[in-house]
Design a protein around this motif. Structure first.
Motif, short mmCIF file in Angstrom:
data_model
loop_
_atom_site.label_atom_id
_atom_site.label_comp_id
_atom_site.label_asym_id
_atom_site.label_seq_id
_atom_site.Cartn_x
_atom_site.Cartn_y
_atom_site.Cartn_z
N THR A 40 20.93 60.68 -76.32
CA THR A 40 20.20 61.74 -75.63
C THR A 40 20.45 63.07 -76.35
OG1 THR A 40 20.49 60.61 -73.51
CG2 THR A 40 19.89 62.93 -73.42
N THR A 41 19.45 63.93 -76.34
CA THR A 41 19.59 65.28 -76.88
C THR A 41 19.38 66.28 -75.75
OG1 THR A 41 18.80 64.62 -79.07
CG2 THR A 41 18.72 66.97 -78.53
N GLN A 81 29.09 67.05 -71.77
CA GLN A 81 29.16 65.65 -72.19
C GLN A 81 30.07 64.81 -71.30
OE1 GLN A 81 30.42 66.68 -76.19
NE2 GLN A 81 28.51 65.92 -77.04
N LYS A 139 13.72 70.99 -87.82
CA LYS A 139 14.27 71.10 -86.47
C LYS A 139 13.28 70.58 -85.44
CE LYS A 139 17.34 75.07 -87.31
NZ LYS A 139 18.58 74.48 -86.77
N ALA A 175 13.36 62.78 -80.48
CA ALA A 175 14.59 62.34 -79.80
C ALA A 175 14.26 61.25 -78.78
CB ALA A 175 15.24 63.53 -79.10
N LEU A 222 14.98 63.38 -74.40
CA LEU A 222 15.13 64.82 -74.63
C LEU A 222 15.25 65.55 -73.30
CD1 LEU A 222 15.09 67.23 -76.63
CD2 LEU A 222 12.60 67.28 -76.35
N GLN A 245 23.95 64.39 -77.94
CA GLN A 245 23.84 65.55 -78.82
C GLN A 245 23.53 66.78 -77.97
OE1 GLN A 245 20.62 65.53 -81.62
NE2 GLN A 245 21.34 67.33 -82.70
N THR A 246 24.33 67.82 -78.10
CA THR A 246 24.10 69.03 -77.33
C THR A 246 23.85 70.20 -78.27
OG1 THR A 246 26.47 69.55 -77.23
CG2 THR A 246 25.57 68.24 -75.44
N ILE A 247 22.93 71.06 -77.89
CA ILE A 247 22.59 72.25 -78.67
C ILE A 247 22.62 73.46 -77.75
CG2 ILE A 247 20.88 73.34 -80.17
CD1 ILE A 247 19.75 70.51 -80.71
N THR A 249 13.14 66.70 -85.44
CA THR A 249 14.32 66.09 -84.80
C THR A 249 14.19 66.08 -83.29
OG1 THR A 249 15.74 66.78 -86.63
CG2 THR A 249 16.82 66.24 -84.55
N LEU A 250 13.71 67.18 -82.75
CA LEU A 250 13.61 67.30 -81.29
C LEU A 250 12.48 66.45 -80.72
CD1 LEU A 250 14.30 70.96 -80.20
CD2 LEU A 250 15.75 68.96 -80.04
N LEU A 257 19.40 70.44 -74.85
CA LEU A 257 19.46 71.78 -75.45
C LEU A 257 19.05 72.85 -74.46
CD1 LEU A 257 16.42 73.05 -76.34
CD2 LEU A 257 16.52 71.11 -77.88
#
Length: 309
Positions: free
Chosen positions: A189-190, A123, A213, A220, A223, A114-116, A216-217, A192
């Protein structure tokens, strides 16, 4: 299957349908794959049973021809038709091709990253594609050590990396490569970009989305926070957002990674001064205690590849 049945129905309604039907089935029965199948199962299929399965044989030949030329009107694009025996009748099964399975595998892997507000191609980062220069060596070795330890014992606590270095040395790319390796092993994985995230969080106040928000972070599984310290933080972002995330992850011992242009000592000084110019060294110290608990500081050096490109 609907198109196949429609074609046969139209043929049956034609005044010369019998002649045309026989001609068509004669062509179908000349197909080498059909002949091999009928020969292999000759002891299990009578002439009447074969004739009752003509629609399936016709479907197979039609779909096989479409498959060979990658015709988008196939019944099941990406699947190869095969004849199969279903008791005393013939059926068509559709088997996913190697290309389809490979594409699905890649989609599953990408879906775990997951990318923010991160570069679109992050990715696709790969460890083997990162130039192994002397300045990147320690960070690459540390990344490999983490991956091996985490994959062996994913439930144990493993310190992440605090990657420090100047612009363009590959810090963000290395995070992406670690995430890709984890994704290939089934771990999400996240990633950001923290300065952009800080802006989003301020805007989330009006929408009452801060808690969602944040939850969620902080929860993770892995992170990765990119570009910590790039902008001055407000006391709210530092203490109620960044600090809360770090506190939760420290308590739960969840793998956490950072990239920054500041060393840990430099970041502490940076965080001690808020956007308003207020000096709060004690609060900055508490933040850094959590970062030091969660990560190992590793320097990356080298030429600025963004500038060179």
């Amino acid at each position: 299957m609907e198109d196949v049945g429609k074609n046969l129905k139209q043929l049956m309604n034609h005044k010369n349908y019998r002649v045309r039907y026989e001609e068509m089935m004669d062509e179908v029965l000349k197909d080498s794959d059909v002949q091999n199948f009928l020969e292999t199962h000759s002891d299990k299929l009578s002439s009447e049973e074969i004739e009752r399965s003509y629609a399936k044989l016709y479907e197979f030949v039609q779909e096989k021809q479409k498959f060979l030329v990658n015709d988008p009107t196939m019944i099941a694009p990406g699947y190869e038709p095969h004849l199969s025996l279903n008791f005393h009748s013939i059926d068509v099964t559709y088997v996913p091709t190697k290309e389809l399975l490979k594409r699905r595998r890649q989609e599953e892997i990408i879906g775990r990253i997951q990318t923010i507000n991160m570069p679109k191609d992050i990715q696709k980062a790969r460890l083997e594609d990162l130039d192994q220069t002397a300045g990147r060596g320690p960070a690459i070795i540390a990344a490999i050590d983490f991956l091996e330890a985490y994959q062996d014992e994913p439930k144990d606590f493993h310190k992440g990396l605090y990657l420090v270095g100047s612009f363009g040395v590959g810090k963000t790319y290395l995070l992406g490569a670690i995430a890709k390796e984890l994704a290939e092993s089934g771990y999400p994985t996240t990633l950001l970009h923290f300065p952009s995230f800080a802006v989003d969080m301020k805007q989330a106040i009006a929408k009452d989305q801060v808690g969602e928000k944040l939850a969620t972070l902080k929860k993770a599984p892995v992170l990765m926070l990119d570009d910590i310290g790039a902008d001055a933080m407000s006391s709210w972002i530092r203490d109620d957002i960044f600090g809360v995330i770090l506190q939760y992850r420290m308590q739960e011992e969840l793998p956490t990674f950072f990239t920054s242009n500041f060393t840990m000592d430099e970041l502490e000084k940076h965080l001690s001064v808020t956007q308003r110019g207020e000096e709060e060294p004690l609060k900055a110290k508490r933040i850094m205690e959590r970062i030091r608990y969660l990560t190992k500081e590793v320097e990356m050096t080298g030429r600025n590849r963004r500038k060179d490109s």
